[in-house]
Design a protein around this motif. Sequence first.
Motif, PDB file in Angstrom:
ATOM      1  N   SER A  40      53.525  24.905  66.696  1.00  0.00           N
ATOM      2  CA  SER A  40      52.803  23.741  65.950  1.00  0.00           C
ATOM      3  C   SER A  40      51.314  24.037  65.961  1.00  0.00           C
ATOM      4  O   SER A  40      50.779  24.334  66.864  1.00  0.00           O
ATOM      5  CB  SER A  40      53.208  22.443  67.105  1.00  0.00           C
ATOM      6  OG  SER A  40      52.192  21.315  66.524  1.00  0.00           O
ATOM      7  N   ILE A  98      47.899  21.755  65.454  1.00  0.00           N
ATOM      8  CA  ILE A  98      47.764  20.571  65.731  1.00  0.00           C
ATOM      9  C   ILE A  98      46.519  20.169  66.085  1.00  0.00           C
ATOM     10  O   ILE A  98      45.773  20.980  67.070  1.00  0.00           O
ATOM     11  CB  ILE A  98      48.741  20.125  66.721  1.00  0.00           C
ATOM     12  CG1 ILE A  98      48.923  18.600  67.106  1.00  0.00           C
ATOM     13  CG2 ILE A  98      48.581  20.743  68.228  1.00  0.00           C
ATOM     14  CD1 ILE A  98      49.893  17.919  67.723  1.00  0.00           C
ATOM     15  N   ASN A 106      44.121  16.256  66.120  1.00  0.00           N
ATOM     16  CA  ASN A 106      43.948  14.881  65.907  1.00  0.00           C
ATOM     17  C   ASN A 106      43.141  14.332  65.122  1.00  0.00           C
ATOM     18  O   ASN A 106      42.806  13.329  65.080  1.00  0.00           O
ATOM     19  CB  ASN A 106      44.317  14.052  67.074  1.00  0.00           C
ATOM     20  CG  ASN A 106      43.221  14.026  68.049  1.00  0.00           C
ATOM     21  OD1 ASN A 106      42.590  14.941  67.980  1.00  0.00           O
ATOM     22  ND2 ASN A 106      43.070  13.027  69.193  1.00  0.00           N
ATOM     23  N   LYS A 113      43.797  22.970  60.050  1.00  0.00           N
ATOM     24  CA  LYS A 113      45.198  23.042  60.290  1.00  0.00           C
ATOM     25  C   LYS A 113      46.011  23.719  59.132  1.00  0.00           C
ATOM     26  O   LYS A 113      46.539  24.639  59.256  1.00  0.00           O
ATOM     27  CB  LYS A 113      45.580  21.784  60.717  1.00  0.00           C
ATOM     28  CG  LYS A 113      45.351  21.355  62.051  1.00  0.00           C
ATOM     29  CD  LYS A 113      46.013  19.824  62.244  1.00  0.00           C
ATOM     30  CE  LYS A 113      45.718  18.825  61.308  1.00  0.00           C
ATOM     31  NZ  LYS A 113      44.367  18.311  61.159  1.00  0.00           N
ATOM     32  N   LEU A 155      54.294  18.470  57.832  1.00  0.00           N
ATOM     33  CA  LEU A 155      54.373  17.135  58.510  1.00  0.00           C
ATOM     34  C   LEU A 155      53.299  16.121  58.159  1.00  0.00           C
ATOM     35  O   LEU A 155      53.152  14.949  58.842  1.00  0.00           O
ATOM     36  CB  LEU A 155      54.297  17.576  59.873  1.00  0.00           C
ATOM     37  CG  LEU A 155      55.799  18.183  60.363  1.00  0.00           C
ATOM     38  CD1 LEU A 155      55.668  18.494  61.859  1.00  0.00           C
ATOM     39  CD2 LEU A 155      57.101  17.287  60.083  1.00  0.00           C
ATOM     40  N   ASP A 156      52.541  16.556  57.202  1.00  0.00           N
ATOM     41  CA  ASP A 156      51.458  15.287  56.953  1.00  0.00           C
ATOM     42  C   ASP A 156      51.560  14.939  55.498  1.00  0.00           C
ATOM     43  O   ASP A 156      51.833  15.542  54.794  1.00  0.00           O
ATOM     44  CB  ASP A 156      49.850  16.454  56.778  1.00  0.00           C
ATOM     45  CG  ASP A 156      48.719  15.637  56.854  1.00  0.00           C
ATOM     46  OD1 ASP A 156      49.168  14.306  56.475  1.00  0.00           O
ATOM     47  OD2 ASP A 156      47.753  16.017  56.821  1.00  0.00           O
ATOM     48  N   ASP A 215      52.476  22.069  60.111  1.00  0.00           N
ATOM     49  CA  ASP A 215      51.223  21.461  59.850  1.00  0.00           C
ATOM     50  C   ASP A 215      51.381  19.959  60.026  1.00  0.00           C
ATOM     51  O   ASP A 215      52.159  19.367  59.569  1.00  0.00           O
ATOM     52  CB  ASP A 215      50.844  21.679  58.173  1.00  0.00           C
ATOM     53  CG  ASP A 215      49.476  21.448  57.881  1.00  0.00           C
ATOM     54  OD1 ASP A 215      48.682  21.138  58.988  1.00  0.00           O
ATOM     55  OD2 ASP A 215      49.239  21.035  56.873  1.00  0.00           O
ATOM     56  N   CYS A 216      50.534  19.811  61.104  1.00  0.00           N
ATOM     57  CA  CYS A 216      50.470  18.434  61.626  1.00  0.00           C
ATOM     58  C   CYS A 216      49.651  17.533  60.697  1.00  0.00           C
ATOM     59  O   CYS A 216      48.592  17.868  60.733  1.00  0.00           O
ATOM     60  CB  CYS A 216      50.488  18.355  63.166  1.00  0.00           C
ATOM     61  SG  CYS A 216      51.867  19.245  64.004  1.00  0.00           S
ATOM     62  N   SER A 229      53.776  14.133  64.859  1.00  0.00           N
ATOM     63  CA  SER A 229      53.013  15.229  65.630  1.00  0.00           C
ATOM     64  C   SER A 229      53.788  15.514  66.852  1.00  0.00           C
ATOM     65  O   SER A 229      53.986  16.619  67.384  1.00  0.00           O
ATOM     66  CB  SER A 229      51.675  14.769  66.058  1.00  0.00           C
ATOM     67  OG  SER A 229      50.761  14.852  64.879  1.00  0.00           O
ATOM     68  N   SER A 265      56.702  17.761  66.454  1.00  0.00           N
ATOM     69  CA  SER A 265      56.376  19.239  66.246  1.00  0.00           C
ATOM     70  C   SER A 265      56.313  19.716  67.773  1.00  0.00           C
ATOM     71  O   SER A 265      56.557  20.779  67.900  1.00  0.00           O
ATOM     72  CB  SER A 265      55.092  19.411  65.443  1.00  0.00           C
ATOM     73  OG  SER A 265      54.006  19.152  66.292  1.00  0.00           O
ATOM     74  N   TYR A 283      51.681  25.679  70.773  1.00  0.00           N
ATOM     75  CA  TYR A 283      50.927  25.316  69.847  1.00  0.00           C
ATOM     76  C   TYR A 283      49.432  25.909  69.922  1.00  0.00           C
ATOM     77  O   TYR A 283      49.045  26.347  70.914  1.00  0.00           O
ATOM     78  CB  TYR A 283      50.819  23.711  70.037  1.00  0.00           C
ATOM     79  CG  TYR A 283      50.197  23.119  71.392  1.00  0.00           C
ATOM     80  CD1 TYR A 283      48.953  22.809  71.427  1.00  0.00           C
ATOM     81  CD2 TYR A 283      51.021  23.201  72.612  1.00  0.00           C
ATOM     82  CE1 TYR A 283      48.211  22.228  72.787  1.00  0.00           C
ATOM     83  CE2 TYR A 283      50.075  22.875  73.882  1.00  0.00           C
ATOM     84  CZ  TYR A 283      49.064  22.449  73.812  1.00  0.00           C
ATOM     85  OH  TYR A 283      48.434  21.942  75.150  1.00  0.00           O
TER      86      TYR A 283
END
Length: 252
Positions: free
Chosen positions: A6, A8, A10, A16, A39-40, A120-121, A129, A132, A139
């Motif tokens: 992952s 990641i 935030n 990323k 995943l975004d 890709d988070c 997230s 993942s 990660y």
Amino acid sequence: MAKIISIINNKGGTGKTTTVLNLGAALKKKNKKVLLIDLDSQSNLTHSLHIQDNKYHVGDLLLGKCTLKDCIQNSEGLDIVPSNSNLIDYENQINNEPGRECLLKQVLENTNGYYYILMDCPPSMSTLSINSLVAANSYIVPMQAENIAFIGLDRILQTAEKVKLRMNTHLELAGILFVKYQPRTKFGQAVVSNIAQHSILKNKLFNSYIRQDIALIEAPAFGQSIFEYSPKGRGAFDYMNFAKELTLKHGY
């Protein structure tokens, strides 16, 4: 068995997507078969590979509306599970699913043929997230050498530790990757030094770092990785160094 990683953070704008795309391309150049997962809901990774018409996307996959094989597309020699701007609506449905944090893990449990799966988070600690982290072996946190980065880093570490305790005992921090790095600046050096002295993180900094390179920004506009767009530039050099460190030093 694929090594699932992952990527990641935030916080947005931390590299990323750039890292998933170009690390994947570097590993492919090392003859490793790679699957990328977007995943975004902003779909930057999907757009970077110029994928426009995707019948299925990762939201369909997580809700069981298609198989992994149905969802995968290929661009620039890389396999990708694409995202879509509708993913944010799908996330509302996913939040109502029993065991919602484990949906991606279930999808990837019987994945054959890939040596690496890079995810890709989104820039938040959302359900996607968390999915993942539950699915991953490890990660990577890409971050810039700036003071504000510490705030987000603490939250990522705390969340990952809870995931490890409750849902994925195998989860490990592979390391922190500095991106858009200016190694000659005193400020950048100070940030790296502070993290290196952190009791938990002192052995978790990658020796490789990604220097500022305008080509890394330009390449996605042409649907290319840095290795196609500027193969002799510093971005290509840095991401290949990072891929070598990941595969050799860290046993990946």
